[in-house]
Design an enzyme around this catalytic site. Structure first.
Site, PDB file in Angstrom:
ATOM      1  N   ARG A 243      65.261  36.276  13.118  1.00  0.00           N
ATOM      2  CA  ARG A 243      65.891  34.939  13.434  1.00  0.00           C
ATOM      3  C   ARG A 243      65.087  34.304  14.799  1.00  0.00           C
ATOM      4  NH1 ARG A 243      70.917  32.542  14.289  1.00  0.00           N
ATOM      5  NH2 ARG A 243      71.652  31.798  16.396  1.00  0.00           N
ATOM      6  N   TYR A 287      45.835  31.523  24.883  1.00  0.00           N
ATOM      7  CA  TYR A 287      44.626  30.816  25.508  1.00  0.00           C
ATOM      8  C   TYR A 287      44.249  31.491  26.616  1.00  0.00           C
ATOM      9  CZ  TYR A 287      42.670  26.953  28.393  1.00  0.00           C
ATOM     10  OH  TYR A 287      41.934  26.104  29.132  1.00  0.00           O
TER      11      TYR A 287
END
Length: 294
Positions: A243, A287
């Site tokens: 979910r 990142y």
């Protein structure tokens, strides 16, 4: 220190007055006995001598022994019920746990799976038998809709419209949810080639168990567990992580929070924002790990 009369009286109170489950009764009694064992080692002789300082020392001992926040919070709750009952009976002038609050639980970020991990998981049912076709339809439906366990097992055959590609969730917050083409195909194959073999005559449930009756919560977990072992994915795969991943992947591909809130059936958008923050943090982690100058 252990006073069997007070323990027996407390057990009767939990069963006859509070009407709590047998598991909860056992948990409360175990927590109280654990406190008694600690205080007995500390030299306390009677229950009426217990003070707030004693209880705080016990809680500190649990922390020192590495008990989780959840375990300590549960124990405090058990002791609150016990001492409040004894205070009402006149054993204490001041409730020795009144000034002690439960511990704040550590909030873990939602667990997310990558689209590659999800694809690998969804491909595991090979579709060579009735149960495999059913399992394929279940996994695809979970990821296509982000349904909760209770919502999935409550689905009836009439709740799915394969022509329009819509599923109606009637359990809890009623809503229409689109289904992607691969999930439609999986459900269609299951209905045509598998469900009529598995389902008991007159059963309305969309997903059924080996006995032909509506799939239970436990049955769904067993199905996921059986494929989790094959998936070779480090993190757990559960209905909730599917979910979460459904929501995260929609956000990553441009879905707005309000639309996602409606799809998930969240009463409050703050629940949806929790997943959005997890997605942002995940991107930031990638990142920081990958950028040469980060």
């Amino acid at each position: 220190m252990v006073d069997s009369a007070h323990i027996d009286s407390f057990r009767d109170y939990l069963v006859d007055i509070r009407r709590v489950s047998p598991n909860t009764v056992a948990s409360y009694i175990r927590d109280v006995n654990q406190l008694f064992g600690f205080l007995n080692d500390s030299g306390k002789s009677t229950i009426s001598d217990i003070t707030e300082v004693d209880v705080r020392m016990f809680i500190q001992n649990l922390e020192n022994n590495g008990r989780s926040v959840a375990t300590i919070s549960r124990c405090i709750t058990s002791l609150k019920v016990f001492f409040t009952r004894l205070t009402q009976e006149g054993l204490f002038k001041e409730n020795p746990i009144l000034g002690i609050s439960t511990k704040s639980r550590e909030k873990k970020p939602p667990q997310l799976h990558s689209d590659i991990e999800i694809e690998r998981f969804l491909s595991l049912p090979d579709g060579t038998g009735a149960k495999s076709l059913r399992d394929k339809a279940i996994l695809e439906t979970l990821y296509a809709t982000g349904l909760r366990v209770s919502e999935l097992i409550s689905l009836d055959v009439s709740d799915v419209n394969l022509e329009t590609g819509l599923l109606i969730c009637r359990n809890g917050n009623e809503r229409n949810i689109p289904i992607y083409a691969q999930a439609i195909k999986a459900i269609n194959l299951y209905l045509k080639a598998s469900r009529k073999i598995l389902a008991h005559p007159g059963e309305n449930a969309l997903f059924v168990n080996a006995n032909g009756k509506r799939l239970s919560r436990q049955g769904l977990w067993k199905i996921l567990d059986s494929y989790k072992k094959e998936a070779q994915i480090d993190d757990d795969i559960t209905p909730q992580t599917l979910r979460n991943s459904f929501a995260a992947h929609l956000l990553e591909n441009g879905a707005d929070l309000q639309s996602l809130q409606k799809l998930l059936g969240h009463a409050d958008i703050s629940s949806t924002r929790v997943i959005a923050r997890a997605v942002k943090n995940q991107i930031k982690d990638v990142y920081n790990k990958s950028h040469p100058k980060a």
